[in-house]
Design a protein around this motif. Structure first.
Motif, mmCIF file in Angstrom:
data_model
loop_
_atom_site.group_PDB
_atom_site.id
_atom_site.type_symbol
_atom_site.label_atom_id
_atom_site.label_comp_id
_atom_site.label_asym_id
_atom_site.label_seq_id
_atom_site.Cartn_x
_atom_site.Cartn_y
_atom_site.Cartn_z
ATOM 1 N N PRO A 1 -62.706 14.404 -0.924
ATOM 2 C CA PRO A 1 -63.587 15.117 -0.002
ATOM 3 C C PRO A 1 -62.830 16.138 0.840
ATOM 4 O O PRO A 1 -61.617 16.015 1.047
ATOM 5 C CB PRO A 1 -64.158 14.009 0.868
ATOM 6 N N LEU A 2 -63.570 17.114 1.324
ATOM 7 C CA LEU A 2 -63.031 18.100 2.252
ATOM 8 C C LEU A 2 -63.513 17.705 3.640
ATOM 9 O O LEU A 2 -64.726 17.582 3.869
ATOM 10 C CB LEU A 2 -63.529 19.501 1.900
ATOM 11 N N LEU A 3 -62.594 17.460 4.539
ATOM 12 C CA LEU A 3 -62.928 17.051 5.900
ATOM 13 C C LEU A 3 -62.307 18.027 6.878
ATOM 14 O O LEU A 3 -61.086 18.124 6.976
ATOM 15 C CB LEU A 3 -62.406 15.638 6.174
ATOM 16 N N ILE A 4 -63.151 18.745 7.586
ATOM 17 C CA ILE A 4 -62.707 19.675 8.617
ATOM 18 C C ILE A 4 -63.293 19.182 9.928
ATOM 19 O O ILE A 4 -64.502 18.986 10.035
ATOM 20 C CB ILE A 4 -63.190 21.113 8.318
ATOM 21 N N ASP A 5 -62.443 18.971 10.897
ATOM 22 C CA ASP A 5 -62.905 18.474 12.192
ATOM 23 C C ASP A 5 -62.215 19.297 13.275
ATOM 24 O O ASP A 5 -61.144 18.927 13.757
ATOM 25 C CB ASP A 5 -62.582 16.983 12.325
ATOM 26 N N GLN A 6 -62.828 20.417 13.616
ATOM 27 C CA GLN A 6 -62.284 21.302 14.636
ATOM 28 C C GLN A 6 -63.221 21.303 15.833
ATOM 29 O O GLN A 6 -64.401 20.951 15.704
ATOM 30 C CB GLN A 6 -62.148 22.719 14.084
ATOM 31 N N PRO A 7 -62.744 21.731 16.995
ATOM 32 C CA PRO A 7 -63.619 21.745 18.170
ATOM 33 C C PRO A 7 -64.896 22.580 17.976
ATOM 34 O O PRO A 7 -65.937 22.236 18.506
ATOM 35 C CB PRO A 7 -62.744 22.348 19.260
ATOM 36 N N GLY A 8 -64.834 23.644 17.182
ATOM 37 C CA GLY A 8 -65.993 24.517 17.011
ATOM 38 C C GLY A 8 -66.750 24.352 15.718
ATOM 39 O O GLY A 8 -67.801 24.980 15.530
ATOM 40 N N LEU A 9 -66.264 23.520 14.800
ATOM 41 C CA LEU A 9 -66.919 23.361 13.499
ATOM 42 C C LEU A 9 -66.456 22.069 12.837
ATOM 43 O O LEU A 9 -65.260 21.812 12.731
ATOM 44 C CB LEU A 9 -66.576 24.538 12.575
ATOM 45 N N VAL A 10 -67.426 21.284 12.380
ATOM 46 C CA VAL A 10 -67.133 20.055 11.642
ATOM 47 C C VAL A 10 -67.825 20.162 10.289
ATOM 48 O O VAL A 10 -69.011 20.494 10.221
ATOM 49 C CB VAL A 10 -67.647 18.803 12.400
ATOM 50 N N VAL A 11 -67.063 19.929 9.208
ATOM 51 C CA VAL A 11 -67.611 19.985 7.851
ATOM 52 C C VAL A 11 -67.078 18.790 7.072
ATOM 53 O O VAL A 11 -65.874 18.535 7.072
ATOM 54 C CB VAL A 11 -67.197 21.284 7.108
ATOM 55 N N HIS A 12 -67.966 18.062 6.419
ATOM 56 C CA HIS A 12 -67.607 16.983 5.501
ATOM 57 C C HIS A 12 -68.321 17.291 4.195
ATOM 58 O O HIS A 12 -69.550 17.384 4.175
ATOM 59 C CB HIS A 12 -68.051 15.619 6.018
ATOM 60 N N SER A 13 -67.565 17.478 3.130
ATOM 61 C CA SER A 13 -68.154 17.864 1.856
ATOM 62 C C SER A 13 -67.420 17.169 0.718
ATOM 63 O O SER A 13 -66.202 17.023 0.753
ATOM 64 C CB SER A 13 -68.039 19.384 1.685
ATOM 65 N N GLY A 14 -68.183 16.755 -0.279
ATOM 66 C CA GLY A 14 -67.552 16.096 -1.414
ATOM 67 C C GLY A 14 -68.520 15.926 -2.559
ATOM 68 O O GLY A 14 -69.659 16.390 -2.514
ATOM 69 N N GLY A 15 -68.044 15.267 -3.584
ATOM 70 C CA GLY A 15 -68.871 15.007 -4.750
ATOM 71 C C GLY A 15 -68.160 15.398 -6.021
ATOM 72 O O GLY A 15 -66.951 15.634 -6.036
ATOM 73 N N HIS A 16 -68.939 15.470 -7.066
ATOM 74 C CA HIS A 16 -68.431 15.879 -8.369
ATOM 75 C C HIS A 16 -69.569 16.560 -9.109
ATOM 76 O O HIS A 16 -70.699 16.620 -8.622
ATOM 77 C CB HIS A 16 -67.891 14.665 -9.139
ATOM 78 N N MET A 17 -69.277 17.076 -10.284
ATOM 79 C CA MET A 17 -70.265 17.836 -11.033
ATOM 80 C C MET A 17 -71.609 17.109 -11.074
ATOM 81 O O MET A 17 -71.668 15.924 -11.383
ATOM 82 C CB MET A 17 -69.751 18.085 -12.452
ATOM 83 N N ARG A 18 -72.645 17.797 -10.698
ATOM 84 C CA ARG A 18 -74.036 17.335 -10.669
ATOM 85 C C ARG A 18 -74.322 16.307 -9.573
ATOM 86 O O ARG A 18 -75.353 15.656 -9.591
ATOM 87 C CB ARG A 18 -74.478 16.818 -12.041
ATOM 88 N N ASP A 19 -73.421 16.163 -8.611
ATOM 89 C CA ASP A 19 -73.667 15.225 -7.522
ATOM 90 C C ASP A 19 -72.837 15.623 -6.293
ATOM 91 O O ASP A 19 -71.780 15.048 -6.034
ATOM 92 C CB ASP A 19 -73.329 13.799 -7.953
ATOM 93 N N PHE A 20 -73.336 16.605 -5.539
ATOM 94 C CA PHE A 20 -72.628 17.096 -4.368
ATOM 95 C C PHE A 20 -73.391 16.722 -3.106
ATOM 96 O O PHE A 20 -74.623 16.642 -3.108
ATOM 97 C CB PHE A 20 -72.472 18.618 -4.423
ATOM 98 N N ALA A 21 -72.662 16.509 -2.038
ATOM 99 C CA ALA A 21 -73.274 16.215 -0.747
ATOM 100 C C ALA A 21 -72.337 16.688 0.352
ATOM 101 O O ALA A 21 -71.119 16.740 0.171
ATOM 102 C CB ALA A 21 -73.549 14.729 -0.600
ATOM 103 N N GLY A 22 -72.912 17.019 1.462
ATOM 104 C CA GLY A 22 -72.093 17.436 2.587
ATOM 105 C C GLY A 22 -72.928 17.674 3.815
ATOM 106 O O GLY A 22 -74.161 17.634 3.780
ATOM 107 N N MET A 23 -72.218 17.917 4.906
ATOM 108 C CA MET A 23 -72.862 18.230 6.164
ATOM 109 C C MET A 23 -71.912 19.050 7.001
ATOM 110 O O MET A 23 -70.696 18.989 6.822
ATOM 111 C CB MET A 23 -73.275 16.951 6.889
#
Length: 89
Positions: free
Chosen positions: A50-72
């Motif tokens: 997964p890609l996890l970015i946790d900064q004061p101005g932006l938080v992103v959590h994204s992951g998955g694999h082909m045909r099954d992606f999810a994030g916020m």
């Protein structure tokens, strides 16, 4: 792919979440925050996982694999009072 936007009572989008067979166009979703995302993501991802970015101005959590992606993603500074980041899904 389903994209959900979270909007404050004042009409500002403070969060987005996605799930589906394809990644959404993050540049379109993030708008002016895309460059912040891109800079934060550089060098973060090594191989799979997964890609996890946790900064004061932006938080992103994204992951998955082909045909099954999810994030916020959300802007912590714009979270309305009483709204928890765990509600963005």
């Amino acid at each position: 792919t389903t994209v959900r936007e979270y909007v404050s009572a004042g009409g500002k989008v403070f969060g987005v979440a996605w799930t589906g067979p394809m990644m959404p166009d993050l540049q379109q979703l993030f708008g002016s925050y895309f460059q912040t995302y891109r800079k934060a993501a550089e060098g973060k991802r090594r191989g799979r996982g997964p890609l996890l970015i946790d900064q004061p101005g932006l938080v992103v959590h994204s992951g998955g694999h082909m045909r099954d992606f999810a994030g916020m993603a959300y802007l912590p500074q714009w979270l309305p009072p009483g709204v928890s980041p765990s509600e963005i899904k």
